[in-house]
Design an enzyme around this catalytic site. Structure first.
Site, mmCIF file in Angstrom:
data_model
loop_
_atom_site.group_PDB
_atom_site.id
_atom_site.type_symbol
_atom_site.label_atom_id
_atom_site.label_comp_id
_atom_site.label_asym_id
_atom_site.label_seq_id
_atom_site.Cartn_x
_atom_site.Cartn_y
_atom_site.Cartn_z
ATOM 1 N N HIS A 1 0.756 -1.052 0.105
ATOM 2 C CA HIS A 1 0.115 -0.049 0.000
ATOM 3 C C HIS A 1 0.934 1.372 -0.111
ATOM 4 C CE1 HIS A 1 0.326 -0.694 4.435
ATOM 5 N NE2 HIS A 1 0.459 0.578 4.572
ATOM 6 N N GLU B 1 -8.175 4.305 9.601
ATOM 7 C CA GLU B 1 -7.713 4.280 8.319
ATOM 8 C C GLU B 1 -8.907 3.570 7.475
ATOM 9 O OE1 GLU B 1 -4.736 0.820 8.911
ATOM 10 O OE2 GLU B 1 -6.346 0.070 7.714
ATOM 11 N N GLN C 1 -4.009 3.199 1.386
ATOM 12 C CA GLN C 1 -4.378 3.605 2.873
ATOM 13 C C GLN C 1 -4.527 4.817 3.308
ATOM 14 O OE1 GLN C 1 -1.314 2.376 5.855
ATOM 15 N NE2 GLN C 1 -2.650 0.981 6.529
ATOM 16 N N HIS D 1 3.682 7.275 3.789
ATOM 17 C CA HIS D 1 4.587 6.103 3.719
ATOM 18 C C HIS D 1 4.377 5.281 2.694
ATOM 19 C CE1 HIS D 1 1.429 4.520 6.291
ATOM 20 N NE2 HIS D 1 1.724 3.252 5.574
ATOM 21 N N GLU E 1 7.473 0.906 5.039
ATOM 22 C CA GLU E 1 6.716 -0.417 6.011
ATOM 23 C C GLU E 1 7.066 -1.594 5.201
ATOM 24 O OE1 GLU E 1 2.523 0.597 6.713
ATOM 25 O OE2 GLU E 1 2.270 -1.233 7.364
HETATM 26 C C1 V0V Z 1 9.271 11.770 10.045
HETATM 27 N N1 V0V Z 1 10.009 12.118 9.041
HETATM 28 C C2 V0V Z 1 9.687 11.679 7.929
HETATM 29 C C3 V0V Z 1 8.380 11.174 8.114
HETATM 30 N N2 V0V Z 1 8.028 11.067 9.245
HETATM 31 N N3 V0V Z 1 10.231 11.532 6.712
HETATM 32 C C4 V0V Z 1 9.385 11.179 5.528
HETATM 33 N N4 V0V Z 1 8.350 10.356 5.781
HETATM 34 C C5 V0V Z 1 7.572 10.398 6.873
HETATM 35 N N5 V0V Z 1 6.615 10.017 7.214
HETATM 36 C C6 V0V Z 1 11.487 12.761 9.315
HETATM 37 C C7 V0V Z 1 11.204 14.227 9.934
HETATM 38 O O1 V0V Z 1 10.920 15.314 8.666
HETATM 39 C C8 V0V Z 1 12.258 14.466 10.462
HETATM 40 O O2 V0V Z 1 13.373 14.870 9.555
HETATM 41 C C9 V0V Z 1 12.846 13.093 11.079
HETATM 42 O O3 V0V Z 1 11.993 12.283 10.187
HETATM 43 C C10 V0V Z 1 12.423 12.760 12.493
HETATM 44 O O4 V0V Z 1 10.875 13.102 12.450
HETATM 45 P P1 V0V Z 1 9.983 13.839 13.774
HETATM 46 O O5 V0V Z 1 9.113 14.513 13.001
HETATM 47 O O6 V0V Z 1 10.854 14.049 14.761
HETATM 48 O O7 V0V Z 1 9.441 12.502 14.294
HETATM 49 P P2 V0V Z 1 9.882 11.371 15.109
HETATM 50 O O8 V0V Z 1 11.138 11.048 15.127
HETATM 51 O O9 V0V Z 1 9.190 11.378 16.469
HETATM 52 O O10 V0V Z 1 8.853 10.108 14.442
HETATM 53 C C11 V0V Z 1 9.315 9.686 13.143
HETATM 54 C C12 V0V Z 1 9.078 8.095 12.875
HETATM 55 C C13 V0V Z 1 7.592 7.949 13.368
HETATM 56 C C14 V0V Z 1 9.399 7.649 11.434
HETATM 57 C C15 V0V Z 1 10.127 7.526 13.936
HETATM 58 O O11 V0V Z 1 6.787 8.650 12.310
HETATM 59 C C16 V0V Z 1 7.361 6.326 13.355
HETATM 60 O O12 V0V Z 1 7.475 5.809 14.154
HETATM 61 N N6 V0V Z 1 6.724 5.793 12.250
HETATM 62 C C17 V0V Z 1 6.158 4.705 12.326
HETATM 63 C C18 V0V Z 1 4.701 4.272 12.736
HETATM 64 C C19 V0V Z 1 3.525 4.901 11.867
HETATM 65 O O13 V0V Z 1 4.135 5.892 11.083
HETATM 66 N N7 V0V Z 1 2.351 4.893 11.974
HETATM 67 C C20 V0V Z 1 1.284 5.518 11.193
HETATM 68 C C21 V0V Z 1 1.018 4.483 10.154
HETATM 69 P P3 V0V Z 1 14.158 16.468 9.956
HETATM 70 O O14 V0V Z 1 13.202 17.244 9.966
HETATM 71 O O15 V0V Z 1 14.895 16.226 11.246
HETATM 72 O O16 V0V Z 1 14.947 16.530 8.733
HETATM 73 S S1 V0V Z 1 0.088 2.960 10.636
HETATM 74 C C22 V0V Z 1 -0.078 1.870 9.456
HETATM 75 O O17 V0V Z 1 0.614 2.183 8.433
HETATM 76 C C23 V0V Z 1 -0.725 0.524 9.609
HETATM 77 C C24 V0V Z 1 -1.533 0.470 10.854
HETATM 78 C C25 V0V Z 1 -0.689 -0.051 8.386
HETATM 79 O O18 V0V Z 1 -0.114 -0.145 7.406
HETATM 80 O O19 V0V Z 1 -1.292 -1.373 8.882
HETATM 81 CO CO CO Z 2 0.718 1.510 6.398
#
Ligand code: V0V
Ligand code: CO
Length: 146
Positions: free
Chosen positions: A7, A43, A60, A84, A134
């Site tokens: 996705h 979602e 998604q 993502h 992912e």
């Molecule tokens: C953050 N950054 C990204 C980003 N999110 N870059 C590209 N795409 C994204 N989505 C960058 C951000 O601009 C910062 O860069 C740096 O990473 C650190 O970001 P932050 O804003 O300080 O945020 P953090 O570090 O607190 O969190 C970032 C992470 C977090 C990636 C660790 O979003 C995470 O754990 N994501 C995984 C879980 C998730 O996203 N769940 C929702 C979808 P600079 O500014 O320092 O350069 S759930 C899902 O998909 C499901 C249930 C499914 O598919 O089944």
């Molecule tokens: Co997802």
């Protein structure tokens, strides 16, 4: 081995309005909806096509359920858009171990619960040329909740 795009995750402020955009503009219907409290999202999965490995590809659409969720934080900074991409694999544990061994940060020690009973993990965007990535292993068809 990665066998498909499972996705593309799109962050939005209003899930119902975004679903309606994809329905009225392209004719995509909602295949599945759920709330994932752990991830802080509501979602909708829009099925695009089935794939030769027995899986499928989806859009998604993601709306945050709480202020401190990753998607809420991302929306506040970037506005709506592609959040993502997710690759499908029959072996999320194996692929995660493999990419970890190549120096990419895998965000979870063990895969967590994803959409439709899947098992998911994420790779840090800073290790993936700016793309939050992912990895997904779909549930067996019998255990998927629709
Ligand atoms: C953050 N950054 C990204 C980003 N999110 N870059 C590209 N795409 C994204 N989505 C960058 C951000 O601009 C910062 O860069 C740096 O990473 C650190 O970001 P932050 O804003 O300080 O945020 P953090 O570090 O607190 O969190 C970032 C992470 C977090 C990636 C660790 O979003 C995470 O754990 N994501 C995984 C879980 C998730 O996203 N769940 C929702 C979808 P600079 O500014 O320092 O350069 S759930 C899902 O998909 C499901 C249930 C499914 O598919 O089944
Ligand atoms: Co997802």
């Amino acid at each position: 081995m990665l066998t498909r795009i499972d996705h593309i995750g799109i962050a939005c402020f209003d899930l119902d309005k975004t679903v309606e955009f994809y329905r009225s503009t392209y004719g995509f219907e909602v295949f599945h909806t759920e709330v994932n409290e752990e991830q802080g999202v509501r979602e909708a999965m829009l099925k695009i096509n089935e794939t030769s490995d027995g899986g499928a590809s989806y859009l998604q659409l993601l709306e945050p359920t709480r202020e401190d969720s990753t998607v809420a934080k991302w929306l506040a900074k970037n506005g709506e858009g592609v959040h993502h991409i997710a690759f499908g694999t029959a072996d999320v544990d194996g692929v995660a171990a493999d990419v970890r061994g190549k120096g990419v940060r895998v965000l979870y020690d063990e895969p967590r619960r994803g959409s439709m009973g899947s098992r998911i993990t994420f790779l840090h965007p800073k290790d993936c040329h700016g793309v939050l990535t992912e990895l997904v292993t779909s549930a067996e068809p019998s255990s998927a909740e629709h």
